[in-house]
Design an enzyme around this catalytic site. Structure first.
Site, PDB file in Angstrom:
ATOM      1  N   LYS A  25       0.826  -1.200  -0.216  1.00  0.00           N
ATOM      2  CA  LYS A  25       0.061   0.042  -0.067  1.00  0.00           C
ATOM      3  C   LYS A  25       0.678   1.250   0.011  1.00  0.00           C
ATOM      4  CE  LYS A  25      -3.715  -1.708   2.568  1.00  0.00           C
ATOM      5  NZ  LYS A  25      -4.853  -1.824   3.554  1.00  0.00           N
ATOM      6  N   ASP A  84     -10.384   3.291   2.124  1.00  0.00           N
ATOM      7  CA  ASP A  84     -10.779   3.202   3.426  1.00  0.00           C
ATOM      8  C   ASP A  84     -11.313   4.226   4.141  1.00  0.00           C
ATOM      9  OD1 ASP A  84      -9.827   0.332   3.693  1.00  0.00           O
ATOM     10  OD2 ASP A  84      -8.023   0.852   4.507  1.00  0.00           O
TER      11      ASP A  84
HETATM   12  P1  NAP Z   1      -1.006  -1.950  11.623  1.00  0.00           P
HETATM   13  O1  NAP Z   1      -0.663  -0.833  10.849  1.00  0.00           O
HETATM   14  O2  NAP Z   1      -0.177  -3.087  11.676  1.00  0.00           O
HETATM   15  O3  NAP Z   1      -1.503  -1.388  13.104  1.00  0.00           O
HETATM   16  C1  NAP Z   1      -2.066  -2.284  14.162  1.00  0.00           C
HETATM   17  C2  NAP Z   1      -2.615  -1.378  15.355  1.00  0.00           C
HETATM   18  O4  NAP Z   1      -2.838  -2.466  16.206  1.00  0.00           O
HETATM   19  C3  NAP Z   1      -1.440  -0.762  15.905  1.00  0.00           C
HETATM   20  O5  NAP Z   1      -1.908   0.404  16.527  1.00  0.00           O
HETATM   21  C4  NAP Z   1      -0.871  -1.507  17.117  1.00  0.00           C
HETATM   22  O6  NAP Z   1      -0.183  -0.951  18.060  1.00  0.00           O
HETATM   23  C5  NAP Z   1      -2.146  -2.184  17.632  1.00  0.00           C
HETATM   24  N1  NAP Z   1      -1.962  -3.455  18.514  1.00  0.00           N
HETATM   25  C6  NAP Z   1      -1.434  -4.768  17.709  1.00  0.00           C
HETATM   26  N2  NAP Z   1      -1.178  -5.606  18.601  1.00  0.00           N
HETATM   27  C7  NAP Z   1      -1.708  -4.922  19.961  1.00  0.00           C
HETATM   28  C8  NAP Z   1      -1.541  -5.323  21.191  1.00  0.00           C
HETATM   29  N3  NAP Z   1      -1.315  -6.553  21.634  1.00  0.00           N
HETATM   30  N4  NAP Z   1      -1.793  -4.202  22.261  1.00  0.00           N
HETATM   31  C9  NAP Z   1      -2.288  -2.980  21.705  1.00  0.00           C
HETATM   32  N5  NAP Z   1      -2.483  -2.607  20.655  1.00  0.00           N
HETATM   33  C10 NAP Z   1      -1.771  -3.637  19.561  1.00  0.00           C
HETATM   34  O7  NAP Z   1      -2.611  -2.429  11.097  1.00  0.00           O
HETATM   35  P2  NAP Z   1      -3.958  -1.627  10.238  1.00  0.00           P
HETATM   36  O8  NAP Z   1      -3.660  -1.785   8.451  1.00  0.00           O
HETATM   37  O9  NAP Z   1      -3.922  -0.455  10.868  1.00  0.00           O
HETATM   38  O10 NAP Z   1      -5.056  -2.441  10.598  1.00  0.00           O
HETATM   39  C11 NAP Z   1      -5.475  -2.547  11.877  1.00  0.00           C
HETATM   40  C12 NAP Z   1      -6.752  -3.294  11.790  1.00  0.00           C
HETATM   41  O11 NAP Z   1      -7.811  -2.789  11.078  1.00  0.00           O
HETATM   42  C13 NAP Z   1      -6.760  -4.687  11.380  1.00  0.00           C
HETATM   43  O12 NAP Z   1      -7.524  -5.521  12.297  1.00  0.00           O
HETATM   44  C14 NAP Z   1      -7.434  -4.511   9.971  1.00  0.00           C
HETATM   45  O13 NAP Z   1      -7.597  -6.073   9.592  1.00  0.00           O
HETATM   46  C15 NAP Z   1      -8.369  -3.739  10.148  1.00  0.00           C
HETATM   47  N6  NAP Z   1      -8.990  -2.994   8.898  1.00  0.00           N
HETATM   48  C16 NAP Z   1     -10.249  -3.194   8.469  1.00  0.00           C
HETATM   49  C17 NAP Z   1     -10.645  -2.730   7.501  1.00  0.00           C
HETATM   50  C18 NAP Z   1     -11.951  -2.877   7.074  1.00  0.00           C
HETATM   51  O14 NAP Z   1     -12.286  -2.553   5.900  1.00  0.00           O
HETATM   52  N7  NAP Z   1     -12.757  -3.356   7.871  1.00  0.00           N
HETATM   53  C19 NAP Z   1      -9.686  -1.799   6.722  1.00  0.00           C
HETATM   54  C20 NAP Z   1      -8.405  -1.579   7.352  1.00  0.00           C
HETATM   55  C21 NAP Z   1      -7.931  -2.096   8.299  1.00  0.00           C
HETATM   56  P3  NAP Z   1       1.354  -0.564  18.192  1.00  0.00           P
HETATM   57  O15 NAP Z   1       1.763   0.703  17.415  1.00  0.00           O
HETATM   58  O16 NAP Z   1       1.797  -0.191  19.643  1.00  0.00           O
HETATM   59  O17 NAP Z   1       1.914  -1.815  17.657  1.00  0.00           O
END
Ligand code: NAP
Length: 290
Positions: A74, A109
């Site tokens: 991305k 998104d």
């Molecule tokens: P990302 O960039 O990897 O960010 C992950 C986030 O989760 C970070 O803020 C991370 O915190 C936090 N996290 C992970 N493990 C954790 C833990 N054990 N305790 C506390 N915080 C934790 O991922 P992303 O792309 O933003 O996506 C995040 C979520 O949104 C995913 O589940 C994805 O599937 C979902 N999503 C859904 C859609 C939809 O259309 N529904 C679209 C986009 C994303 P740290 O910074 O501290 O690591």
């Protein structure tokens, strides 16, 4: 690289990822193609990072009118295309299309998040006070950008790793405040919107340490996680009769823009499509929402 040379007689789009097998985009777009009787195709393309730029450079030659881009491409997609303002603000592009021969990109998104809320909770943004956003990854950027465009006055951004939240404060300005992860429940009584953009609540992940009882009765709860469809956060919010918008709804609404750009028809997010996806995600009982 899967797919080989594309058939040029059909309008075709694809999702490019590495890995890409998990992507639900083919299910969504092929449903709409069939639904609207459009002679088109939507495929998966497994492209390793080292081959992504070449693949994108040959997108039209391979017969594609556009593409979705998923992990880990991305950010690279942003650099290889003429991206719009929202993709640049989010720092990632997930939808590519050709416009007068130029490869354009956006981040769908943002509208997926907003349009899903509009459908699930009409007028959610009227007189909205404080929003609490959990997480500071790519999804959080899309959510914050979207909330600011809707005039949300104050956003409290809470992330486990504070250093990852600070650049968002610098980028999005004073309407964004940073809160501490170990004090997140203290922020809830003042929240009229709570959005989870972390991965917590997914299988194999710890539970989200949110005490839903602390939210006011007018609060709206949005969870971006869609595996499981009915996340513990959504279930807890519904048990309190709070209004909710789930991650599956966002996933479906973010797909609308790409389909319209590639195939010339703005598709509808129907209950039938939602049920199809919910069943595929192994959560077949959750079909009632739009
Ligand atoms: P990302 O960039 O990897 O960010 C992950 C986030 O989760 C970070 O803020 C991370 O915190 C936090 N996290 C992970 N493990 C954790 C833990 N054990 N305790 C506390 N915080 C934790 O991922 P992303 O792309 O933003 O996506 C995040 C979520 O949104 C995913 O589940 C994805 O599937 C979902 N999503 C859904 C859609 C939809 O259309 N529904 C679209 C986009 C994303 P740290 O910074 O501290 O690591």
């Amino acid at each position: 690289m899967a797919g080989g040379k594309a058939t040029h007689t059909l309008r075709a789009a694809c999702v490019i990822g590495w890995p890409v097998e998990h992507s639900r985009s083919p299910l969504i777009h092929n449903y709409w193609l069939k639904q609207y009787g459009i002679a088109g195709a939507y495929r998966r393309e497994a492209v390793p990072p080292g081959e992504f730029a070449t693949f994108v450079g040959l997108l039209a030659a391979r017969g594609y009118v556009g593409a979705n881009v998923t992990v880990p491409h991305k950010e690279a997609a942003l650099k290889l295309t003429q991206a719009d303002e929202r993709a640049r603000a989010v720092g990632a592009a997930n939808t590519l299309w050709f416009e007068a021969g130029t490869l354009r990109a956006t981040n769908s998104d943002v509208e997926g998040f907003l349009n899903n809320l509009d459908v699930c909770v009409p007028h959610w943004d009227r007189n909205l006070g404080k929003a609490v956003v959990l997480g500071a990854g790519g999804a959080a950027r899309a959510v914050i950008y979207g909330l600011l465009t809707r005039g949300v006055e104050q956003i409290v951004l809470i992330n486990r790793t504070p250093g990852r939240a600070q650049p968002l404060r610098q980028q999005f300005g004073p309407r964004l405040q940073i809160g501490r992860w170990d004090e997140l429940n203290a922020a809830l009584p003042a929240a009229s919107l709570l959005v989870n953009t972390t991965t917590l609540g997914m299988p194999g992940q710890p539970a989200l340490p949110v005490d839903v009882a602390r939210l006011p009765g007018i609060a709206v709860v949005s969870d971006l996680v869609y595996v499981p469809v009915r996340t513990p956060l959504i279930a807890a919010a519904e048990a309190r009769a709070l209004r909710t918008a789930d991650g599956l709804g966002m996933l479906l609404h973010q797909a609308v823009r790409g389909f319209e750009l590639w195939f010339g028809k703005r598709p509808e997010v129907t209950g039938e499509l939602r049920a199809l996806l919910a069943a595929d995600l192994g959560d077949g009982g959750v079909t009632s929402r739009r």
